[in-house]
Design an enzyme around this catalytic site. Structure first.
Site, mmCIF file in Angstrom:
data_model
loop_
_atom_site.group_PDB
_atom_site.id
_atom_site.type_symbol
_atom_site.label_atom_id
_atom_site.label_comp_id
_atom_site.label_asym_id
_atom_site.label_seq_id
_atom_site.Cartn_x
_atom_site.Cartn_y
_atom_site.Cartn_z
ATOM 1 N N ASP A 91 -36.557 -1.139 -107.024
ATOM 2 C CA ASP A 91 -36.796 -1.644 -105.717
ATOM 3 C C ASP A 91 -37.260 -0.423 -105.053
ATOM 4 O O ASP A 91 -38.095 -0.644 -104.032
ATOM 5 C CB ASP A 91 -35.754 -2.033 -105.098
ATOM 6 C CG ASP A 91 -34.440 -1.344 -105.186
ATOM 7 O OD1 ASP A 91 -34.342 -0.210 -104.638
ATOM 8 O OD2 ASP A 91 -33.435 -1.845 -105.825
ATOM 9 N N GLU A 111 -38.036 2.507 -115.378
ATOM 10 C CA GLU A 111 -37.716 0.952 -115.016
ATOM 11 C C GLU A 111 -38.493 0.119 -116.019
ATOM 12 O O GLU A 111 -39.610 0.311 -116.599
ATOM 13 C CB GLU A 111 -38.275 0.710 -113.570
ATOM 14 C CG GLU A 111 -38.559 -0.714 -113.235
ATOM 15 C CD GLU A 111 -37.095 -1.639 -113.344
ATOM 16 O OE1 GLU A 111 -36.222 -1.104 -112.423
ATOM 17 O OE2 GLU A 111 -36.999 -2.434 -113.949
ATOM 18 N N ASP A 161 -29.660 3.680 -111.621
ATOM 19 C CA ASP A 161 -29.377 2.574 -110.468
ATOM 20 C C ASP A 161 -29.653 1.345 -111.095
ATOM 21 O O ASP A 161 -30.769 0.696 -111.052
ATOM 22 C CB ASP A 161 -30.591 2.857 -109.460
ATOM 23 C CG ASP A 161 -30.299 1.834 -108.285
ATOM 24 O OD1 ASP A 161 -29.594 1.088 -108.313
ATOM 25 O OD2 ASP A 161 -31.335 2.082 -107.599
ATOM 26 N N THR A 163 -28.952 -2.450 -113.093
ATOM 27 C CA THR A 163 -28.156 -4.038 -112.947
ATOM 28 C C THR A 163 -26.776 -3.883 -113.672
ATOM 29 O O THR A 163 -26.523 -2.834 -114.233
ATOM 30 C CB THR A 163 -28.983 -5.082 -113.853
ATOM 31 O OG1 THR A 163 -29.347 -4.626 -115.046
ATOM 32 C CG2 THR A 163 -30.360 -5.381 -113.054
ATOM 33 N N ASP A 164 -25.872 -5.082 -113.320
ATOM 34 C CA ASP A 164 -24.826 -4.962 -114.083
ATOM 35 C C ASP A 164 -24.811 -5.102 -115.875
ATOM 36 O O ASP A 164 -26.176 -5.342 -116.176
ATOM 37 C CB ASP A 164 -23.828 -6.361 -113.472
ATOM 38 C CG ASP A 164 -23.464 -6.035 -111.996
ATOM 39 O OD1 ASP A 164 -23.911 -5.152 -111.691
ATOM 40 O OD2 ASP A 164 -22.509 -6.432 -111.913
HETATM 41 N N1 SAM Z 1 -28.808 -1.565 -106.719
HETATM 42 C C1 SAM Z 1 -28.842 -2.640 -107.727
HETATM 43 C C2 SAM Z 1 -27.302 -3.153 -107.836
HETATM 44 O O1 SAM Z 1 -26.329 -2.428 -107.571
HETATM 45 O O2 SAM Z 1 -27.256 -4.135 -108.590
HETATM 46 C C3 SAM Z 1 -29.535 -2.253 -108.766
HETATM 47 C C4 SAM Z 1 -30.984 -2.578 -108.322
HETATM 48 S S1 SAM Z 1 -32.359 -2.083 -109.163
HETATM 49 C C5 SAM Z 1 -33.410 -3.419 -108.913
HETATM 50 C C6 SAM Z 1 -31.669 -2.497 -110.974
HETATM 51 C C7 SAM Z 1 -33.118 -2.224 -112.202
HETATM 52 O O3 SAM Z 1 -32.642 -1.945 -113.157
HETATM 53 C C8 SAM Z 1 -33.921 -3.522 -112.150
HETATM 54 O O4 SAM Z 1 -34.716 -3.623 -111.754
HETATM 55 C C9 SAM Z 1 -33.833 -3.726 -113.759
HETATM 56 O O5 SAM Z 1 -34.830 -4.233 -114.161
HETATM 57 C C10 SAM Z 1 -33.276 -2.194 -114.086
HETATM 58 N N2 SAM Z 1 -33.089 -2.117 -115.602
HETATM 59 C C11 SAM Z 1 -32.121 -3.043 -116.340
HETATM 60 N N3 SAM Z 1 -31.910 -2.482 -117.416
HETATM 61 C C12 SAM Z 1 -32.734 -1.450 -117.681
HETATM 62 C C13 SAM Z 1 -33.125 -0.663 -118.693
HETATM 63 N N4 SAM Z 1 -32.676 -1.038 -119.914
HETATM 64 N N5 SAM Z 1 -33.930 0.381 -118.582
HETATM 65 C C14 SAM Z 1 -34.539 0.731 -116.966
HETATM 66 N N6 SAM Z 1 -34.251 -0.098 -116.374
HETATM 67 C C15 SAM Z 1 -33.473 -1.222 -116.491
#
Ligand code: SAM
Length: 287
Positions: A91, A111, A161, A163-164
């Site tokens: 984001d 990302e 930062d 995802t879960d």
């Molecule tokens: N602040 C948020 C929360 O606490 O849930 C996280 C927001 S940010 C949008 C999370 C990002 O992590 C997503 O855009 C997702 O595509 C990215 N993501 C997930 N797995 C990933 C990976 N293995 N490598 C890089 N980015 C990843």
């Protein structure tokens, strides 16, 4: 009688038997990307909302709490961070906060999902506020897990930062990922991680602690209550080989904050030092 019954509702599916619902006052975007289900909508209480795979990621109204804490705590604790790595964070708001530090010469964002960046540019322009196009920014569309295990680049601060630990984010909680982060840090560098809401996800906190402790001299957590990460205190993981960084005197943090010239809405030096005080149930879960 519920006034909102005639409006479509989005219910988060993170927890079994408990959750939060938002009215979808205006659906802006919905698509299954190459990696996950992405939805963006407007909600009268929280502003614009983004969810991935049924889990709230960010909202325009409360994002500042999370992003200020993810960026300013490690960067000001480090004191001289020049190169910062953000894993996830599509984001753009962690990037925005990182670039506000004059010491930072380069911020790299890794990302996995280009669609999240593109749709955030369109629907959350104030999250990145120009940060994607800043000359100090480098954006890589890649899996953060592979990146930290392979790159020759080194960083003073790493901000995960993510995802879960469900879907593409699961690998970002693995021992191998944490070892990769340790490998990419300069001596005395700091890793911070999105580690879930400790009351709801205490197993996630415990697992991360167990996986980080063999790698780093100092492992702990700090917290902030973010309304749309529902269930209490959001826990951020903290791992470094320099234990002094977690125990800086308030006066030192104050001096660095003043020197940085930052204007903030949640973060301040008193919050910084207090955020490392953990509730007793977390202390016990970690001992
Ligand atoms: N602040 C948020 C929360 O606490 O849930 C996280 C927001 S940010 C949008 C999370 C990002 O992590 C997503 O855009 C997702 O595509 C990215 N993501 C997930 N797995 C990933 C990976 N293995 N490598 C890089 N980015 C990843």
């Amino acid at each position: 009688m519920n006034k909102t019954l005639s409006v479509p509702v989005y219910t988060e599916t993170l927890y079994d038997g408990y959750g939060q619902s938002f009215t979808i006052d205006h659906l802006l975007f919905e698509q299954r990307t190459e990696h996950q289900h992405l939805i963006i909508f407007e909600n009268r209480m929280h502003g614009r909302v983004m969810a991935l795979d049924g889990i709230i990621q960010t909202t325009t109204n409360d994002e500042f709490i999370y992003h200020e804490m993810m960026a300013h705590v490690p960067i000001l604790a480090h004191g001289a961070a020049e190169r910062v790595l953000i894993i996830g964070g599509g984001d753009g708001a962690s990037l925005r906060e990182v670039l506000r530090h004059p010491t930072v010469t380069q911020a790299t964002l890794v990302e996995i999902d280009a669609q999240v960046i593109e749709m955030s540019r369109t629907y959350f322009p104030n999250h990145s506020a120009g940060a994607f196009d800043n000359p100090r920014t480098r954006i890589l569309i890649a899996d953060g897990f592979d990146y930290v295990r392979q790159t020759a680049d080194r960083y003073d601060v790493i901000i995960c930062d993510s995802t879960d630990p469900i879907g593409p984010g699961e690998v970002l909680f693995s021992p191998e990922f944490y070892a990769g982060c340790h490998r990419c840090l300069t001596p005395g560098g700091v890793l911070v991680t999105q580690n879930g809401v400790c009351f709801m996800q205490i197993e996630e906190v415990r697992n991360s602690a167990d996986r980080l402790r063999p790698l780093f001299a100092d492992v702990s957590f700090y917290g902030a209550a973010v309304p749309t990460y529902i269930g209490g205190i959001m826990t951020m993981g903290w791992a470094t080989d320099n234990p002094a960084l977690r125990q800086l005197p308030l006066a030192t943090v104050q001096a660095r904050f003043q020197q940085s010239g930052l204007q903030t809405r949640y973060y301040n030096p008193a919050i910084h030092t207090a955020a490392f005080a953990l509730p007793q149930y977390v202390v016990e879960a970690l001992s």
